[in-house]
Design a protein around this motif. Structure first.
Motif, PDB file in Angstrom:
ATOM      1  N   SER A  70     139.176  61.727  19.517  1.00 49.92           N
ATOM      2  CA  SER A  70     137.752  61.432  19.629  1.00 49.92           C
ATOM      3  C   SER A  70     136.906  62.602  19.131  1.00 49.92           C
ATOM      4  CB  SER A  70     137.397  61.109  21.086  1.00 49.92           C
ATOM      5  OG  SER A  70     136.011  60.911  21.213  1.00 49.92           O
ATOM      6  N   VAL A  71     137.215  63.799  19.595  1.00 48.34           N
ATOM      7  CA  VAL A  71     136.449  64.982  19.181  1.00 48.34           C
ATOM      8  C   VAL A  71     136.601  65.207  17.679  1.00 48.34           C
ATOM      9  CG1 VAL A  71     136.222  67.486  19.441  1.00 48.34           C
ATOM     10  CG2 VAL A  71     136.557  66.047  21.468  1.00 48.34           C
ATOM     11  N   LEU A  72     137.818  65.077  17.183  1.00 47.51           N
ATOM     12  CA  LEU A  72     138.075  65.257  15.759  1.00 47.51           C
ATOM     13  C   LEU A  72     137.303  64.243  14.923  1.00 47.51           C
ATOM     14  CD1 LEU A  72     139.539  66.365  13.271  1.00 47.51           C
ATOM     15  CD2 LEU A  72     141.535  65.062  13.963  1.00 47.51           C
ATOM     16  N   MET A  73     137.381  62.971  15.295  1.00 44.51           N
ATOM     17  CA  MET A  73     136.686  61.934  14.506  1.00 44.51           C
ATOM     18  C   MET A  73     135.168  62.055  14.627  1.00 44.51           C
ATOM     19  SD  MET A  73     139.169  58.590  14.773  1.00 44.51           S
ATOM     20  CE  MET A  73     139.327  58.614  16.559  1.00 44.51           C
ATOM     21  N   MET A  74     134.669  62.513  15.757  1.00 45.40           N
ATOM     22  CA  MET A  74     133.232  62.753  15.876  1.00 45.40           C
ATOM     23  C   MET A  74     132.809  63.794  14.847  1.00 45.40           C
ATOM     24  SD  MET A  74     130.895  64.342  18.948  1.00 45.40           S
ATOM     25  CE  MET A  74     131.731  65.918  18.852  1.00 45.40           C
ATOM     26  N   HIS A  75     133.602  64.840  14.695  1.00 43.18           N
ATOM     27  CA  HIS A  75     133.262  65.875  13.721  1.00 43.18           C
ATOM     28  C   HIS A  75     133.420  65.382  12.288  1.00 43.18           C
ATOM     29  CE1 HIS A  75     132.883  68.464  17.159  1.00 43.18           C
ATOM     30  NE2 HIS A  75     132.302  69.339  16.356  1.00 43.18           N
ATOM     31  N   LEU A  76     134.381  64.501  12.050  1.00 46.92           N
ATOM     32  CA  LEU A  76     134.482  63.909  10.709  1.00 46.92           C
ATOM     33  C   LEU A  76     133.244  63.054  10.421  1.00 46.92           C
ATOM     34  CD1 LEU A  76     138.255  62.842  10.560  1.00 46.92           C
ATOM     35  CD2 LEU A  76     137.162  64.805   9.434  1.00 46.92           C
ATOM     36  N   LEU A  77     132.803  62.290  11.397  1.00 48.63           N
ATOM     37  CA  LEU A  77     131.582  61.485  11.215  1.00 48.63           C
ATOM     38  C   LEU A  77     130.381  62.383  10.954  1.00 48.63           C
ATOM     39  CD1 LEU A  77     132.036  58.777  13.997  1.00 48.63           C
ATOM     40  CD2 LEU A  77     132.016  58.377  11.514  1.00 48.63           C
ATOM     41  N   HIS A  81     128.136  62.410   7.618  1.00 45.56           N
ATOM     42  CA  HIS A  81     126.781  61.876   7.727  1.00 45.56           C
ATOM     43  C   HIS A  81     125.692  62.930   7.860  1.00 45.56           C
ATOM     44  CE1 HIS A  81     129.154  58.264   8.538  1.00 45.56           C
ATOM     45  NE2 HIS A  81     128.097  57.605   8.151  1.00 45.56           N
ATOM     46  N   GLN A  82     126.066  64.182   8.026  1.00 39.02           N
ATOM     47  CA  GLN A  82     125.075  65.252   8.115  1.00 39.02           C
ATOM     48  C   GLN A  82     125.544  66.451   7.297  1.00 39.02           C
ATOM     49  OE1 GLN A  82     124.128  66.198  12.259  1.00 39.02           O
ATOM     50  NE2 GLN A  82     122.106  65.323  11.887  1.00 39.02           N
ATOM     51  N   ARG A  88     130.779  76.380  10.111  1.00 42.63           N
ATOM     52  CA  ARG A  88     132.122  76.883  10.401  1.00 42.63           C
ATOM     53  C   ARG A  88     132.602  76.373  11.759  1.00 42.63           C
ATOM     54  NH1 ARG A  88     130.210  80.971   7.207  1.00 42.63           N
ATOM     55  NH2 ARG A  88     131.656  81.664   5.600  1.00 42.63           N
ATOM     56  N   SER A  89     131.679  76.206  12.676  1.00 40.89           N
ATOM     57  CA  SER A  89     132.027  75.697  13.995  1.00 40.89           C
ATOM     58  C   SER A  89     132.652  74.311  13.886  1.00 40.89           C
ATOM     59  CB  SER A  89     130.775  75.650  14.876  1.00 40.89           C
ATOM     60  OG  SER A  89     131.051  75.018  16.093  1.00 40.89           O
ATOM     61  N   TRP A  90     132.091  73.462  13.065  1.00 41.63           N
ATOM     62  CA  TRP A  90     132.660  72.125  12.877  1.00 41.63           C
ATOM     63  C   TRP A  90     134.061  72.220  12.291  1.00 41.63           C
ATOM     64  CZ3 TRP A  90     128.315  68.591  10.447  1.00 41.63           C
ATOM     65  CH2 TRP A  90     127.253  68.476  11.344  1.00 41.63           C
ATOM     66  N   VAL A  91     134.218  73.095  11.300  1.00 43.07           N
ATOM     67  CA  VAL A  91     135.531  73.288  10.678  1.00 43.07           C
ATOM     68  C   VAL A  91     136.535  73.754  11.723  1.00 43.07           C
ATOM     69  CG1 VAL A  91     136.834  74.663   8.988  1.00 43.07           C
ATOM     70  CG2 VAL A  91     134.567  73.772   8.397  1.00 43.07           C
ATOM     71  N   ASN A  92     136.129  74.730  12.526  1.00 46.48           N
ATOM     72  CA  ASN A  92     137.022  75.246  13.566  1.00 46.48           C
ATOM     73  C   ASN A  92     137.397  74.157  14.561  1.00 46.48           C
ATOM     74  OD1 ASN A  92     137.002  77.779  12.408  1.00 46.48           O
ATOM     75  ND2 ASN A  92     135.354  78.533  13.721  1.00 46.48           N
ATOM     76  N   THR A  93     136.439  73.320  14.918  1.00 39.59           N
ATOM     77  CA  THR A  93     136.719  72.240  15.864  1.00 39.59           C
ATOM     78  C   THR A  93     137.724  71.251  15.276  1.00 39.59           C
ATOM     79  OG1 THR A  93     134.568  72.465  16.927  1.00 39.59           O
ATOM     80  CG2 THR A  93     135.701  70.348  17.203  1.00 39.59           C
ATOM     81  N   VAL A  94     137.556  70.886  14.024  1.00 38.83           N
ATOM     82  CA  VAL A  94     138.500  69.975  13.364  1.00 38.83           C
ATOM     83  C   VAL A  94     139.903  70.574  13.390  1.00 38.83           C
ATOM     84  CG1 VAL A  94     139.172  68.983  11.126  1.00 38.83           C
ATOM     85  CG2 VAL A  94     136.799  68.786  11.931  1.00 38.83           C
ATOM     86  N   ARG A 127     132.111  57.659  17.856  1.00 41.56           N
ATOM     87  CA  ARG A 127     130.906  57.028  17.296  1.00 41.56           C
ATOM     88  C   ARG A 127     129.715  57.219  18.239  1.00 41.56           C
ATOM     89  NH1 ARG A 127     129.559  51.039  17.144  1.00 41.56           N
ATOM     90  NH2 ARG A 127     128.110  50.845  15.413  1.00 41.56           N
ATOM     91  N   ASP A 128     129.934  56.966  19.525  1.00 42.31           N
ATOM     92  CA  ASP A 128     128.866  57.170  20.513  1.00 42.31           C
ATOM     93  C   ASP A 128     128.396  58.618  20.525  1.00 42.31           C
ATOM     94  OD1 ASP A 128     129.000  54.496  21.311  1.00 42.31           O
ATOM     95  OD2 ASP A 128     130.252  54.927  23.067  1.00 42.31           O
ATOM     96  N   ASN A 129     129.337  59.535  20.564  1.00 42.89           N
ATOM     97  CA  ASN A 129     129.000  60.955  20.652  1.00 42.89           C
ATOM     98  C   ASN A 129     128.377  61.485  19.362  1.00 42.89           C
ATOM     99  OD1 ASN A 129     129.906  61.089  23.308  1.00 42.89           O
ATOM    100  ND2 ASN A 129     131.986  61.610  22.690  1.00 42.89           N
ATOM    101  N   ALA A 130     128.831  60.998  18.223  1.00 39.07           N
ATOM    102  CA  ALA A 130     128.225  61.420  16.954  1.00 39.07           C
ATOM    103  C   ALA A 130     126.769  60.961  16.893  1.00 39.07           C
ATOM    104  CB  ALA A 130     129.022  60.871  15.769  1.00 39.07           C
ATOM    105  N   ALA A 131     126.513  59.742  17.345  1.00 41.78           N
ATOM    106  CA  ALA A 131     125.134  59.245  17.361  1.00 41.78           C
ATOM    107  C   ALA A 131     124.274  60.102  18.288  1.00 41.78           C
ATOM    108  CB  ALA A 131     125.101  57.783  17.792  1.00 41.78           C
ATOM    109  N   ALA A 132     124.806  60.418  19.458  1.00 42.32           N
ATOM    110  CA  ALA A 132     124.050  61.222  20.428  1.00 42.32           C
ATOM    111  C   ALA A 132     123.789  62.634  19.905  1.00 42.32           C
ATOM    112  CB  ALA A 132     124.801  61.281  21.758  1.00 42.32           C
TER     113      ALA A 132
END
Length: 167
Positions: A70-77, A81-82, A88-94, A127-132
């Motif tokens: 879930s966390v990984l796919m939220m960051h891919l979204l 989309h943004q 770098r934080s997003w990259v590290n999270t992935v 999807r919910d978390n990416a929207a939020a």
């Protein structure tokens, strides 16, 4: 089924008669059940609650997989989309979530058969978390997960992607 057990303490010949109730003291109950199992006193174990705890342990491993997905796919979204907010934080999270997924599957290989289910359920939360987090309307994210397993686990997500070709 007995909810009160005698606990044999390691390194001791003494038996404590203090009750170790599942409902009141999970840690004490676990220690008592371990002692009973190691001593071969199988008729005294609390089989019903042991079975419940083992089921919970299995569910916890599935939940770890689903959560990391879930966390990984939220960051891919968010990445898709943004693009102007990439970091770098997003990259590290992935990368971190991919390591967690790999670790959970290495330690629990039978979970591999549940990857499609965990991906589908994880995507709902992603999807919910990416929207939020982005403020982008949920309906603008694909309703069905747009990522296959290969993309989820190996798509290159690097901060260098942010640099223009001229640099």
């Amino acid at each position: 089924m007995s909810t009160t057990t005698s606990k044999v303490r390691p390194g001791s010949n003494e038996t404590s008669t203090a009750p170790a109730r599942y409902e009141d003291d999970l840690y004490g109950w676990v220690e008592a059940q371990i002692a009973l199992l190691k001593a071969g006193r199988l008729t005294e174990v609390d089989a019903e609650n042991i079975a419940e705890e083992l089921a919970d342990a299995g569910h916890d491993q599935y939940d770890k997989l689903e959560s990391a997905l879930s966390v990984l796919m939220m960051h891919l979204l968010k990445w898709d989309h943004q693009a102007t907010h990439r970091s770098r934080s997003w990259v590290n999270t992935v990368h971190e979530q991919r390591k967690r997924i790999t670790r959970v599957l290495r330690k629990n290989p039978s979970l591999k058969s549940r990857i499609p289910e965990a991906t589908e359920e994880g995507y709902e939360d992603a999807r919910d978390n990416a929207a939020a987090e982005t403020g982008i309307a949920k309906k603008l994210f694909p309703k069905v997960c747009p990522y296959d397993w290969s993309v989820i686990t190996t798509r290159v997500i690097e901060f260098d992607d942010l640099r223009s070709p001229e640099e």
